[in-house]
Scaffold this motif. Structure first.
Motif, short mmCIF file in Angstrom:
data_model
loop_
_atom_site.label_atom_id
_atom_site.label_comp_id
_atom_site.label_asym_id
_atom_site.label_seq_id
_atom_site.Cartn_x
_atom_site.Cartn_y
_atom_site.Cartn_z
N TRP A 33 0.54 -0.80 -0.07
CA TRP A 33 -0.23 0.05 -0.28
C TRP A 33 0.71 1.74 -0.25
O TRP A 33 0.42 2.31 -0.64
N GLY A 34 1.95 1.07 0.78
CA GLY A 34 2.36 2.20 0.54
C GLY A 34 3.20 2.55 -0.62
O GLY A 34 3.71 3.88 -1.06
N GLU A 35 4.30 1.99 -2.14
CA GLU A 35 4.15 1.53 -3.01
C GLU A 35 3.03 1.97 -3.45
O GLU A 35 3.95 3.45 -4.64
N ARG A 36 1.66 2.21 -3.37
CA ARG A 36 1.01 2.40 -4.72
C ARG A 36 0.13 3.68 -4.14
O ARG A 36 0.57 4.62 -4.77
N ALA A 37 1.14 3.92 -3.18
CA ALA A 37 0.33 5.38 -2.37
C ALA A 37 1.29 6.70 -2.74
O ALA A 37 1.60 7.19 -3.69
N ALA A 38 2.63 5.98 -2.95
CA ALA A 38 3.89 6.31 -3.65
C ALA A 38 3.70 6.78 -4.82
O ALA A 38 3.96 7.97 -5.64
N ARG A 39 3.31 5.47 -5.29
CA ARG A 39 3.11 6.24 -7.12
C ARG A 39 2.79 6.80 -8.08
O ARG A 39 2.02 7.39 -8.06
N THR A 40 0.83 7.23 -6.40
CA THR A 40 -0.17 7.80 -7.10
C THR A 40 0.50 9.12 -6.80
O THR A 40 0.09 9.62 -7.71
N GLY A 41 1.38 9.40 -5.55
CA GLY A 41 1.46 10.70 -5.96
C GLY A 41 2.46 11.42 -6.74
O GLY A 41 2.26 12.50 -6.99
N ILE A 42 3.67 10.58 -7.67
CA ILE A 42 3.80 11.23 -8.69
C ILE A 42 2.97 11.37 -9.96
O ILE A 42 3.30 12.21 -10.13
N ALA A 43 2.30 10.66 -9.94
CA ALA A 43 1.36 10.46 -10.93
C ALA A 43 0.41 12.17 -11.05
O ALA A 43 -0.16 12.46 -11.88
N ALA A 44 -0.16 12.48 -9.39
CA ALA A 44 -0.55 13.47 -8.78
C ALA A 44 0.44 15.20 -9.29
O ALA A 44 -0.17 15.62 -9.89
N ARG A 45 1.14 15.11 -8.97
CA ARG A 45 2.37 15.71 -10.18
C ARG A 45 2.51 15.99 -10.92
O ARG A 45 2.43 17.04 -11.48
N GLY A 46 2.47 14.43 -11.85
CA GLY A 46 2.41 14.59 -13.13
C GLY A 46 1.10 16.16 -13.87
O GLY A 46 1.76 16.42 -14.79
N LEU A 47 0.02 15.28 -12.99
CA LEU A 47 -0.77 16.26 -13.49
C LEU A 47 -1.35 17.37 -12.96
O LEU A 47 -0.97 18.40 -14.40
N ALA A 48 -0.25 17.87 -12.03
CA ALA A 48 -0.26 19.54 -11.67
C ALA A 48 0.71 20.44 -12.33
O ALA A 48 0.10 21.44 -13.22
N PHE A 49 1.81 19.02 -13.50
CA PHE A 49 2.08 20.16 -13.85
C PHE A 49 2.15 19.99 -15.72
O PHE A 49 2.68 20.84 -16.31
N LEU A 50 1.17 19.17 -16.22
CA LEU A 50 0.10 18.98 -17.65
C LEU A 50 -1.12 20.38 -17.52
O LEU A 50 -1.21 21.17 -18.38
#
Length: 299
Positions: A33-50
């Motif tokens: 779950w920690g790994e999934r949370a980290a990867r979800t967070g990285i994707a959210a950062r990507g959306l913000a930059f887009l």
């Protein structure tokens, strides 16, 4: 999971945070779950930059008479732009949670990694970046969540943002040797730009990817997006640093701009729209690269 830490319980490491803290961080990161949370967070950062790239494009188009935007090219502007879409409240809530998860990932990264640096000062210096980013994304994520449960119809306008940036610069210039403090910030921004440029050109970002899981085609895409994205971020920090340094040298708070103010000033110059298009492309590349990181980042 990469970078697992194994130190005897109760023993304090002379190379970083105590072993108890490190083991707790490793336990969270190594959990599924920690790994999934980290990867979800990285994707959210990507959306913000887009979304940020989209706002920069709209600013450039506005200078060309083809539909600009009153939303700011900033964290609040990104939140406002997301909230304005169909289903925007739900999207903004998800973005806020994702950004908080990314902040958690940065905190874990600061605690668990960077022990391979050549000296103590460099080791702690390398921890400063993720810790600063952690605080920044906590604020950004919290702002998104607050906007979900408050009136989102009144977002910060570009004029209000510009006024706040000018007031902030003017306040710093009123400090003793204020021009020196403001100039120092400009220099720091140039240093960050140089670090991002070096990171992109030398492809240092690849060290953080699980390249063994990537096929040749995916790795080529990741490399291209990573180079373009880091060069774009370098351009962003460099542009803002230029305006901040100009405000210090000329003792003129009106020139102390953030990303939005700098973009709008550039938009009205001869080659400004072209430069903004390059900046937007770089920021979009970085946003897309974050989605690659979300899948292949060593967490």
């Amino acid at each position: 999971m990469a970078h697992a830490v194994s130190e005897p319980a109760g023993r304090t490491s002379d190379r970083g945070p105590s072993s108890d803290v490190r083991q707790a961080a490793a336990g969270i990161a190594n959990n599924d779950w920690g790994e999934r949370a980290a990867r979800t967070g990285i994707a959210a950062r990507g959306l913000a930059f887009l979304v940020l790239a989209y706002l920069v494009v709209r600013i450039a188009l506005g200078a060309l008479g083809d539909g600009g935007t009153s939303k700011t090219a900033s964290g609040p502007g990104v939140a406002q732009a997301v909230a304005a879409q169909t289903g925007g409240q739900v999207m903004l809530f998800v973005l806020g949670i994702g950004l908080l998860l990314y902040a958690l990932f940065l905190a874990l990264d600061a605690v668990r990694h960077h022990d391979d640096a050549s000296s103590d000062w460099k080791r702690w210096l390398e921890r400063v970046e993720p810790l600063f980013g952690c605080l920044l994304y906590i604020a950004f994520g919290a702002y998104c969540l607050v906007r979900v449960f408050t009136d989102t119809s009144k977002g910060q306008s570009a004029r209000q943002s510009d006024r706040q940036q000018t007031q902030w610069s003017a306040e710093v210039l009123r400090w003793p040797a204020g021009w020196l403090w403001l100039g120092g910030l400009g220099v720091v921004l140039f240093v960050i730009a140089a670090v991002q440029l070096k990171r992109g050109v030398k492809r240092n970002f690849e060290d953080e990817l699980e390249v063994g899981r990537m096929g040749r085609h995916i790795r080529s895409i990741a490399t291209g997006l990573g180079i373009g994205g880091h060069v774009g971020r370098a351009l962003m920090f460099g542009i803002v640093g230029w305006f901040v340094l100009g405000a210090a040298v000329e003792n003129d708070p009106r020139k102390g701009k953030g990303v939005d103010g700098a973009a709008r000033m550039l938009a009205n110059s001869a080659f400004g729209p072209t430069l903004l298009a390059v900046l937007a492309a770089g920021l979009a590349a970085f946003g897309l690269y974050q989605f690659v990181e979300a899948k292949y980042r060593k967490v």
